[in-house]
Design a protein around this motif. Structure first.
Motif, PDB file in Angstrom:
ATOM      1  N   LEU A  16       0.837  -1.189   0.000  1.00  0.00           N
ATOM      2  CA  LEU A  16       0.000   0.000   0.000  1.00  0.00           C
ATOM      3  C   LEU A  16       0.882   1.253   0.000  1.00  0.00           C
ATOM      4  O   LEU A  16       1.752   1.409   0.865  1.00  0.00           O
ATOM      5  CB  LEU A  16      -0.894   0.008   1.241  1.00  0.00           C
ATOM      6  N   HIS A  49       0.822   5.345   0.060  1.00  0.00           N
ATOM      7  CA  HIS A  49       0.017   6.555   0.278  1.00  0.00           C
ATOM      8  C   HIS A  49       0.468   7.672  -0.656  1.00  0.00           C
ATOM      9  O   HIS A  49       1.522   7.608  -1.296  1.00  0.00           O
ATOM     10  CB  HIS A  49       0.106   7.008   1.735  1.00  0.00           C
ATOM     11  N   SER A 104      -2.593   6.177   7.201  1.00  0.00           N
ATOM     12  CA  SER A 104      -3.881   6.405   6.536  1.00  0.00           C
ATOM     13  C   SER A 104      -4.481   5.110   5.999  1.00  0.00           C
ATOM     14  O   SER A 104      -5.669   5.059   5.678  1.00  0.00           O
ATOM     15  CB  SER A 104      -3.723   7.421   5.401  1.00  0.00           C
ATOM     16  N   TRP A 105      -3.662   4.052   5.936  1.00  0.00           N
ATOM     17  CA  TRP A 105      -4.145   2.741   5.498  1.00  0.00           C
ATOM     18  C   TRP A 105      -4.633   1.876   6.657  1.00  0.00           C
ATOM     19  O   TRP A 105      -5.040   0.721   6.429  1.00  0.00           O
ATOM     20  CB  TRP A 105      -3.028   1.987   4.771  1.00  0.00           C
ATOM     21  N   VAL A 147      -8.011   0.171   6.288  1.00  0.00           N
ATOM     22  CA  VAL A 147      -7.978  -0.830   5.223  1.00  0.00           C
ATOM     23  C   VAL A 147      -7.264  -2.080   5.711  1.00  0.00           C
ATOM     24  O   VAL A 147      -7.727  -3.213   5.487  1.00  0.00           O
ATOM     25  CB  VAL A 147      -7.294  -0.251   3.970  1.00  0.00           C
ATOM     26  N   ALA A 200       2.210  -1.292   4.533  1.00  0.00           N
ATOM     27  CA  ALA A 200       1.994   0.093   4.126  1.00  0.00           C
ATOM     28  C   ALA A 200       3.346   0.796   4.083  1.00  0.00           C
ATOM     29  O   ALA A 200       4.046   0.893   5.085  1.00  0.00           O
ATOM     30  CB  ALA A 200       1.050   0.801   5.097  1.00  0.00           C
ATOM     31  N   HIS A 210      -2.690   5.324  -3.498  1.00  0.00           N
ATOM     32  CA  HIS A 210      -3.695   6.354  -3.237  1.00  0.00           C
ATOM     33  C   HIS A 210      -3.169   7.689  -3.740  1.00  0.00           C
ATOM     34  O   HIS A 210      -2.026   8.054  -3.461  1.00  0.00           O
ATOM     35  CB  HIS A 210      -4.010   6.452  -1.744  1.00  0.00           C
ATOM     36  N   VAL A 263      -6.641   3.888  -5.927  1.00  0.00           N
ATOM     37  CA  VAL A 263      -7.632   4.363  -4.956  1.00  0.00           C
ATOM     38  C   VAL A 263      -7.637   5.888  -4.991  1.00  0.00           C
ATOM     39  O   VAL A 263      -6.717   6.534  -4.477  1.00  0.00           O
ATOM     40  CB  VAL A 263      -7.298   3.867  -3.535  1.00  0.00           C
ATOM     41  N   THR A 317      -9.358   5.986   1.815  1.00  0.00           N
ATOM     42  CA  THR A 317      -8.615   4.999   2.601  1.00  0.00           C
ATOM     43  C   THR A 317      -8.966   5.117   4.081  1.00  0.00           C
ATOM     44  O   THR A 317      -8.933   4.128   4.805  1.00  0.00           O
ATOM     45  CB  THR A 317      -7.101   5.194   2.431  1.00  0.00           C
ATOM     46  N   PRO A 347     -12.933   2.754   4.255  1.00  0.00           N
ATOM     47  CA  PRO A 347     -11.964   1.650   4.160  1.00  0.00           C
ATOM     48  C   PRO A 347     -12.577   0.330   3.710  1.00  0.00           C
ATOM     49  O   PRO A 347     -11.887  -0.490   3.099  1.00  0.00           O
ATOM     50  CB  PRO A 347     -11.392   1.552   5.573  1.00  0.00           C
ATOM     51  N   VAL A 388     -12.670   0.248  -0.080  1.00  0.00           N
ATOM     52  CA  VAL A 388     -11.301   0.139  -0.588  1.00  0.00           C
ATOM     53  C   VAL A 388     -10.783  -1.287  -0.413  1.00  0.00           C
ATOM     54  O   VAL A 388     -10.220  -1.891  -1.338  1.00  0.00           O
ATOM     55  CB  VAL A 388     -10.387   1.148   0.112  1.00  0.00           C
TER      56      VAL A 388
END
Length: 238
Positions: free
Chosen positions: A10, A12, A20-21, A24, A36, A67, A90, A219, A223, A226
């Motif tokens: 992931l 960002h 921020s994930w 998710v 992440a 994202h 995303v 996100t 979530p 996503v």
């Protein structure tokens, strides 16, 4: 022996950070290996090189999820990497050769990001920008709670203007060779929804989801939607 299930990586974008994930990641649960990445947000080329290093360290198949500006990064990072099985965008930029986040966000009307940015010079040269804290909630994550928006505003990571937001994709875009999935909100104030639809249509994705009322920061605020898209991608290439 079949390939193992891909690890989900992931990435960002600007004005966010790896936490921020979190929502998710919670919804992906223990059934999916995931990480992440702390995206440096210094330049498209440099950030993509860093993500490739992370992918190499994992040492197996991956699904890259980006994202926002993270979409620029995964598109560059995945090009020519046989370990990448799929891309998930995303609320993200899916650039073609020579395009930047700036050019794509200006391709269609609707972005109000520029008026909320605070800009200042950095010692490495050029400038970086962040979203003003008093405007962050309405601009970035209108469908998140007040407390969450305040926390995100304080922990956001700035991005360089010239090499980050202005950095262009070099080489062929990875979405031309890899299956892709798109999920975005129709209330995104950073990247116009028409830009999302345009980028998704030309990528000919295997899956596309438009979330009614979804802000740029889905996100955090959405979530579940996503995570569902990411799981669909993993299953689609496993």
């Amino acid at each position: 022996m079949p390939d193992p299930q891909p690890t989900i990586v992931l990435v960002h974008g600007a004005f966010a950070e790896s936490a921020s994930w979190n929502g998710v990641l919670e919804r992906l649960g223990a059934g999916y290996d995931s990480v992440a990445v702390a995206n440096p947000l210094r330049s498209v080329a440099g950030d993509a090189t860093y993500v490739r290093d992370v992918v190499r360290g994992i040492g197996g198949p991956v699904v890259l999820v980006g994202h926002s500006y993270g979409g620029m990064v995964i598109t560059q990072a995945a090009a020519g990497d046989t370990s990448v099985r799929a891309l998930v965008y995303v609320n993200a930029f899916a650039p073609d050769t020579g395009e930047s986040a700036m050019t794509l966000s200006a391709k269609f009307p609707g972005s109000t990001l520029a008026d909320t940015l605070v800009q200042y010079p950095v010692s490495i040269g050029g400038n970086e920008v962040a979203i003003g804290q008093d405007q962050y909630h309405a601009q970035f994550c209108a469908d998140a709670s007040d407390d969450m928006a305040a926390l995100m505003a304080r922990t956001q990571r700035p991005i360089t203007v010239e090499e980050g937001l202005g950095g262009k994709l070099t080489g062929d875009p990875a979405w031309r060779a890899l299956p892709s999935w798109f999920v975005f909100g129709d209330a995104d104030k950073n990247i116009p929804p028409d830009a999302h639809r345009f980028m998704a249509e030309r990528a000919n994705p295997r899956g596309q989801r438009e979330v009614v009322g979804g802000s740029h920061a889905m996100t955090v605020a959405r979530p579940s939607e996503v995570a569902e898209t990411i799981i669909e991608a993993v299953r689609g290439v496993s």
